[in-house]
Design an enzyme around this catalytic site. Structure first.
Site, PDB file in Angstrom:
ATOM      1  N   PRO A   1       0.795  -1.219   0.000  1.00 52.57           N
ATOM      2  CA  PRO A   1       0.000   0.000   0.000  1.00 52.57           C
ATOM      3  C   PRO A   1       0.833   1.278   0.000  1.00 52.57           C
ATOM      4  CG  PRO A   1      -0.127  -1.115   2.119  1.00 52.57           C
ATOM      5  CD  PRO A   1       0.528  -2.062   1.163  1.00 52.57           C
ATOM      6  N   ASN A   2       0.345   2.221  -0.773  1.00 54.13           N
ATOM      7  CA  ASN A   2       0.889   3.582  -0.882  1.00 54.13           C
ATOM      8  C   ASN A   2       2.184   3.667  -1.687  1.00 54.13           C
ATOM      9  OD1 ASN A   2      -1.211   4.796   0.758  1.00 54.13           O
ATOM     10  ND2 ASN A   2      -0.277   3.704   2.463  1.00 54.13           N
TER      11      ASN A   2
ATOM     12  N   ARG B   1       5.119  10.896  -2.767  1.00 52.94           N
ATOM     13  CA  ARG B   1       4.818  10.668  -1.356  1.00 52.94           C
ATOM     14  C   ARG B   1       6.061  10.946  -0.506  1.00 52.94           C
ATOM     15  NH1 ARG B   1       4.747   4.609   1.230  1.00 52.94           N
ATOM     16  NH2 ARG B   1       3.947   5.195   3.271  1.00 52.94           N
TER      17      ARG B   1
ATOM     18  N   TYR C   1      11.167   8.907   0.987  1.00 52.94           N
ATOM     19  CA  TYR C   1      11.142   7.820   0.006  1.00 52.94           C
ATOM     20  C   TYR C   1      11.814   8.158  -1.327  1.00 52.94           C
ATOM     21  CZ  TYR C   1       7.862   5.834   3.360  1.00 52.94           C
ATOM     22  OH  TYR C   1       7.298   5.334   4.506  1.00 52.94           O
TER      23      TYR C   1
ATOM     24  N   ASN D   1       8.178  -5.319  -0.832  1.00 51.18           N
ATOM     25  CA  ASN D   1       8.086  -4.209   0.105  1.00 51.18           C
ATOM     26  C   ASN D   1       6.618  -4.161   0.520  1.00 51.18           C
ATOM     27  OD1 ASN D   1       7.844  -1.865   1.541  1.00 51.18           O
ATOM     28  ND2 ASN D   1       9.077  -0.628   0.130  1.00 51.18           N
TER      29      ASN D   1
ATOM     30  N   ALA E   1       3.013  -0.628   4.849  1.00 54.60           N
ATOM     31  CA  ALA E   1       2.539  -0.679   6.238  1.00 54.60           C
ATOM     32  C   ALA E   1       2.039  -2.068   6.642  1.00 54.60           C
ATOM     33  CB  ALA E   1       1.441   0.357   6.454  1.00 54.60           C
TER      34      ALA E   1
ATOM     35  N   HIS F   1       3.930  -4.240   9.248  1.00 51.32           N
ATOM     36  CA  HIS F   1       3.788  -4.103  10.692  1.00 51.32           C
ATOM     37  C   HIS F   1       2.467  -4.651  11.214  1.00 51.32           C
ATOM     38  CE1 HIS F   1       7.047  -1.471   9.612  1.00 51.32           C
ATOM     39  NE2 HIS F   1       6.223  -0.649   8.984  1.00 51.32           N
TER      40      HIS F   1
ATOM     41  N   ASP G   1       1.994 -15.445   6.354  1.00 47.27           N
ATOM     42  CA  ASP G   1       1.602 -16.837   6.111  1.00 47.27           C
ATOM     43  C   ASP G   1       1.619 -17.162   4.621  1.00 47.27           C
ATOM     44  OD1 ASP G   1       1.304 -17.264   8.813  1.00 47.27           O
ATOM     45  OD2 ASP G   1      -0.889 -17.278   8.792  1.00 47.27           O
TER      46      ASP G   1
ATOM     47  N   GLU H   1      12.954  -9.048   1.636  1.00 44.11           N
ATOM     48  CA  GLU H   1      12.096  -7.969   2.153  1.00 44.11           C
ATOM     49  C   GLU H   1      12.860  -6.650   2.006  1.00 44.11           C
ATOM     50  OE1 GLU H   1      11.158  -8.484   6.295  1.00 44.11           O
ATOM     51  OE2 GLU H   1      10.207  -6.503   6.473  1.00 44.11           O
TER      52      GLU H   1
ATOM     53  N   HIS I   1      12.791  -2.380   2.487  1.00 45.28           N
ATOM     54  CA  HIS I   1      12.199  -1.120   2.941  1.00 45.28           C
ATOM     55  C   HIS I   1      13.087   0.009   2.464  1.00 45.28           C
ATOM     56  CE1 HIS I   1       9.237  -3.204   5.224  1.00 45.28           C
ATOM     57  NE2 HIS I   1      10.195  -4.001   5.665  1.00 45.28           N
ATOM     58  N   ILE I   2      12.475   0.951   1.804  1.00 43.63           N
ATOM     59  CA  ILE I   2      13.223   2.079   1.245  1.00 43.63           C
ATOM     60  C   ILE I   2      13.848   2.904   2.367  1.00 43.63           C
ATOM     61  CG2 ILE I   2      12.974   4.215  -0.097  1.00 43.63           C
ATOM     62  CD1 ILE I   2      10.534   2.754  -1.482  1.00 43.63           C
TER      63      ILE I   2
ATOM     64  N   ARG J   1      12.796   5.350  12.656  1.00 41.65           N
ATOM     65  CA  ARG J   1      11.543   6.106  12.567  1.00 41.65           C
ATOM     66  C   ARG J   1      10.666   5.798  13.792  1.00 41.65           C
ATOM     67  NH1 ARG J   1       9.127   5.285   6.751  1.00 41.65           N
ATOM     68  NH2 ARG J   1       7.857   7.059   7.459  1.00 41.65           N
TER      69      ARG J   1
ATOM     70  N   ARG K   1       7.232   1.030  13.536  1.00 45.59           N
ATOM     71  CA  ARG K   1       7.826   0.511  12.292  1.00 45.59           C
ATOM     72  C   ARG K   1       8.970  -0.468  12.563  1.00 45.59           C
ATOM     73  NH1 ARG K   1       5.450   3.771   8.332  1.00 45.59           N
ATOM     74  NH2 ARG K   1       5.013   5.844   9.157  1.00 45.59           N
TER      75      ARG K   1
HETATM   76  C1  DQA Z   1       8.203   1.212   3.982  1.00 45.79           C
HETATM   77  C2  DQA Z   1       8.229   1.469   5.492  1.00 45.79           C
HETATM   78  C3  DQA Z   1       6.863   1.242   6.097  1.00 45.79           C
HETATM   79  O1  DQA Z   1       6.902   1.490   7.491  1.00 45.79           O
HETATM   80  C4  DQA Z   1       5.858   2.184   5.481  1.00 45.79           C
HETATM   81  O2  DQA Z   1       4.562   1.933   5.999  1.00 45.79           O
HETATM   82  C5  DQA Z   1       5.853   2.117   3.988  1.00 45.79           C
HETATM   83  C6  DQA Z   1       7.137   2.022   3.297  1.00 45.79           C
HETATM   84  C7  DQA Z   1       9.549   1.564   3.321  1.00 45.79           C
HETATM   85  O3  DQA Z   1       9.727   1.180   2.175  1.00 45.79           O
HETATM   86  O4  DQA Z   1      10.390   2.237   3.916  1.00 45.79           O
HETATM   87  O5  DQA Z   1       4.821   2.221   3.347  1.00 45.79           O
HETATM   88  O6  DQA Z   1       7.964  -0.168   3.763  1.00 45.79           O
END
Ligand code: DQA
Length: 146
Positions: free
Chosen positions: A11-12, A19, A24, A75, A78, A81, A88, A99, A101-102, A108, A112
């Protein structure tokens, strides 16, 4: 072995580039997916990219990877978390998982710092900006090469 990686963004992450660019960066998801495809190509790997804001769509994409992918870069945004279901799904398909995370999630907010995904990932790349996706490709290519 299928020479394809599934690239999953949660998401996002469709908003990458606009964003919170101070966190990011300014590259768009389209830029990231194209770059991942190019790097994977150097290793003779293809990429299928999926982004969704919906947990179930991500889970379905992970299940489908059983048919024609050899590894997964994710990635989870959110959902990292919050989502036992995503964890699963990843452990259920039993493919190597990177995995990404940018941002440096450890620098943070406290919420997170915990990932439901890391316990089923083969590697975790945090805080390297969008370059983390490229590092994930390189790592999975090495894992797949044995
Ligand atoms: C994220 C970190 C997450 O906490 C956040 O909710 C994201 C992006 C990252 O790529 O740093 O949406 O996964």
């Amino acid at each position: 072995m299928t020479r394809r990686i599934l690239l999953v963004n949660g998401p996002n992450l469709n908003l990458l580039g606009t964003r919170e660019p101070e966190i990011y960066g300014e590259e768009t998801l389209t830029d990231v997916e194209a770059h991942v495809g190019r790097v994977a190509g150097d290793f003779g790997l293809e990429v299928r990219a999926v982004q969704s804001n919906h947990e179930g769509v991500l889970i379905d994409a992970i299940h489908e990877a059983r048919e024609d992918c050899s590894a997964i870069i994710i990635n989870p945004g959110a959902f990292t978390h919050t989502s036992i279901a995503l964890r699963d799904a990843l452990s259920g398909v039993a493919l190597p998982v990177a995995e990404v995370h940018i941002s440096n999630v450890h620098a943070r907010e406290d919420f997170r710092r915990h990932s439901y995904i890391s316990g089923v990932a083969d590697c975790v790349i945090v805080g390297c900006g969008v370059q983390g996706y490229e590092l994930a490709v390189r790592r999975l290519a090495a894992v797949l090469a044995g």
